[in-house]
Design an enzyme around this catalytic site. Sequence first.
Site, PDB file in Angstrom:
ATOM      1  N   LYS A  42      -2.635  -7.696  12.928  1.00 51.66           N
ATOM      2  CA  LYS A  42      -2.172  -6.420  12.374  1.00 51.66           C
ATOM      3  C   LYS A  42      -2.734  -6.238  10.966  1.00 51.66           C
ATOM      4  O   LYS A  42      -3.254  -7.196  10.374  1.00 51.66           O
ATOM      5  CB  LYS A  42      -0.645  -6.404  12.364  1.00 51.66           C
ATOM      6  CG  LYS A  42      -0.022  -7.485  11.499  1.00 51.66           C
ATOM      7  CD  LYS A  42       1.474  -7.601  11.760  1.00 51.66           C
ATOM      8  CE  LYS A  42       2.105  -8.651  10.879  1.00 51.66           C
ATOM      9  NZ  LYS A  42       3.486  -8.960  11.285  1.00 51.66           N
ATOM     10  N   ARG A  99      15.764  -6.008  12.242  1.00 52.82           N
ATOM     11  CA  ARG A  99      14.692  -5.033  12.061  1.00 52.82           C
ATOM     12  C   ARG A  99      14.547  -4.314  13.399  1.00 52.82           C
ATOM     13  O   ARG A  99      14.992  -3.183  13.543  1.00 52.82           O
ATOM     14  CB  ARG A  99      13.415  -5.784  11.652  1.00 52.82           C
ATOM     15  CG  ARG A  99      12.688  -5.165  10.509  1.00 52.82           C
ATOM     16  CD  ARG A  99      11.617  -6.059   9.927  1.00 52.82           C
ATOM     17  NE  ARG A  99      10.827  -6.792  10.894  1.00 52.82           N
ATOM     18  CZ  ARG A  99       9.748  -7.508  10.590  1.00 52.82           C
ATOM     19  NH1 ARG A  99       9.321  -7.545   9.343  1.00 52.82           N
ATOM     20  NH2 ARG A  99       9.080  -8.165  11.510  1.00 52.82           N
ATOM     21  N   TYR A 146      -6.364  -3.578 -22.622  1.00 56.06           N
ATOM     22  CA  TYR A 146      -5.379  -2.517 -22.802  1.00 56.06           C
ATOM     23  C   TYR A 146      -4.049  -3.097 -23.255  1.00 56.06           C
ATOM     24  O   TYR A 146      -3.595  -4.120 -22.738  1.00 56.06           O
ATOM     25  CB  TYR A 146      -5.146  -1.772 -21.487  1.00 56.06           C
ATOM     26  CG  TYR A 146      -6.287  -0.870 -21.084  1.00 56.06           C
ATOM     27  CD1 TYR A 146      -6.673   0.204 -21.885  1.00 56.06           C
ATOM     28  CD2 TYR A 146      -6.951  -1.076 -19.886  1.00 56.06           C
ATOM     29  CE1 TYR A 146      -7.713   1.043 -21.498  1.00 56.06           C
ATOM     30  CE2 TYR A 146      -7.979  -0.241 -19.484  1.00 56.06           C
ATOM     31  CZ  TYR A 146      -8.353   0.823 -20.296  1.00 56.06           C
ATOM     32  OH  TYR A 146      -9.363   1.646 -19.912  1.00 56.06           O
ATOM     33  N   MET A 172      -8.907  -1.588 -14.304  1.00 57.74           N
ATOM     34  CA  MET A 172      -9.294  -1.076 -12.984  1.00 57.74           C
ATOM     35  C   MET A 172     -10.471  -1.841 -12.384  1.00 57.74           C
ATOM     36  O   MET A 172     -10.474  -2.164 -11.196  1.00 57.74           O
ATOM     37  CB  MET A 172      -9.635   0.415 -13.086  1.00 57.74           C
ATOM     38  CG  MET A 172      -9.935   1.046 -11.731  1.00 57.74           C
ATOM     39  SD  MET A 172     -10.467   2.752 -11.866  1.00 57.74           S
ATOM     40  CE  MET A 172      -8.929   3.571 -12.238  1.00 57.74           C
TER      41      MET A 172
HETATM   42  C1  LIG Z   1       3.568 -10.328  11.519  1.00 58.05           C
HETATM   43  C2  LIG Z   1       4.267 -10.919  12.659  1.00 58.05           C
HETATM   44  C3  LIG Z   1       3.972 -12.227  13.083  1.00 58.05           C
HETATM   45  C4  LIG Z   1       3.057 -13.140  12.299  1.00 58.05           C
HETATM   46  O1  LIG Z   1       3.727 -13.558  11.133  1.00 58.05           O
HETATM   47  P1  LIG Z   1       3.071 -14.635  10.153  1.00 58.05           P
HETATM   48  O2  LIG Z   1       4.161 -14.967   9.199  1.00 58.05           O
HETATM   49  O3  LIG Z   1       1.922 -13.958   9.484  1.00 58.05           O
HETATM   50  O4  LIG Z   1       2.635 -15.763  10.997  1.00 58.05           O
HETATM   51  C5  LIG Z   1       4.575 -12.695  14.233  1.00 58.05           C
HETATM   52  N1  LIG Z   1       5.439 -11.918  14.929  1.00 58.05           N
HETATM   53  C6  LIG Z   1       5.758 -10.666  14.548  1.00 58.05           C
HETATM   54  C7  LIG Z   1       6.724  -9.880  15.362  1.00 58.05           C
HETATM   55  C8  LIG Z   1       5.197 -10.131  13.402  1.00 58.05           C
HETATM   56  O5  LIG Z   1       5.523  -8.902  13.022  1.00 58.05           O
END
Ligand SMILES: *Cc1c(COP(=O)(O)O)cnc(C)c1O
Length: 369
Positions: A35, A130, A256, A304
């Site tokens: 993801k 969640r 800055y 930046m």
């Molecule tokens: C992001 C996610 C993972 C992976 O999590 P990590 O901590 O990066 O290994 C696994 N299962 C779900 C449902 C997730 O959203």
Amino acid sequence: MPRPLQALIHLDALQHNLQRARDCAPDARVWAVVKAHAYGHGLQRVFEGLRSADGFALLDIAEAQRLRDLDWRGPILLIEGVFDARDLEWCSRLNLWHVVHCEEQINWLAQHKSEWPHRVFLKMNTGMNRLGFTPQAFRNAWLRLSALPQVDEVSFITHFSDADSPKGISQQAEVFLTHTADLSGERSLCNSAATLRHAHDPAIRGDWIRPGVMLYGASPDYPEHDATHWNLQPAMTLHSKLIGIQHLQAGDTVGYGSTFTADREMRIGVVACGYADGYPRHAPTGTPVLVDGVRVPLIGRVSMDMLAVDLSLVPQAHLGTEVTLWGRGPHHSLLSIDEVAQHCGTIGYELMCALSPRVPVEVLQPHQG
Ligand SMILES: *Cc1c(COP(=O)(O)O)cnc(C)c1O
């Protein structure tokens, strides 16, 4: 010459880390979680390094399409399931497996006209709060799903809130395993932290593990354990060069807001990397940076396009000297993204995901290191 800042993606590290996940959970299949553009690395870029995974887990149908375009024919799991009824047509077309976490998703499936029944992962909310059905509502959801002609196999999934910490997973795991005990189907419980810390237990390991961040070489439970402890290798190096040198007198300030004041004569370097590249602006004075492989402190505010470092420890540094913001440096040096993140009050995950699209990326083949 282009600006010297560049990110490198190390395919050998991805392969190594994937193997580490397998070693932690023998006999389980592995979803490589990709993801968020493979945690900022780029889906297309990591694909070669992770193609020996058993499946890919992600959120976006567009990214799933990209995997199919890369000729990936194996399983793809949508870990949040579909966002509306029409997404199911894409699931049918691209042969995507999807999580089902709420009643609406079951209703959409019941209305869906599909030639092929879908493989789904029914999600239980075991305490993360969640996504997912409560343990009490789970059986009913399972009954509804199993009765649908649109559904092929039903598997079971849950997600841990504390796999990286002393609170651990035992309570959530027990809820999940008890409420699915008499249901037949595959199970998936473990993210990276659970894979590394708890997957030696076959019940916790389940049938599919879901490692994400460990594949990219960050430690999910830093600072308790660092990536070296887990034998993980950084999949991303962010490196640049010194593009300026300044000689300061005691009392001179840097950047800055003049947040850093020299207390002595000192030589400082200016690095081509700033917050527009994804390097955190709130990185404080003292955040480690490698100059020619030597750890030196960042000083003053990150701007930046540039940041400044103290060169007292690297008298050999000159214009053009190699600078490593995280990852692999020269002379076999390493700077963990977790350590940089900790200085900035965040975690490695956030830094890698924040790499800016303006940073040129080069993918290094396994033999290139
Ligand atoms: C992001 C996610 C993972 C992976 O999590 P990590 O901590 O990066 O290994 C696994 N299962 C779900 C449902 C997730 O959203």
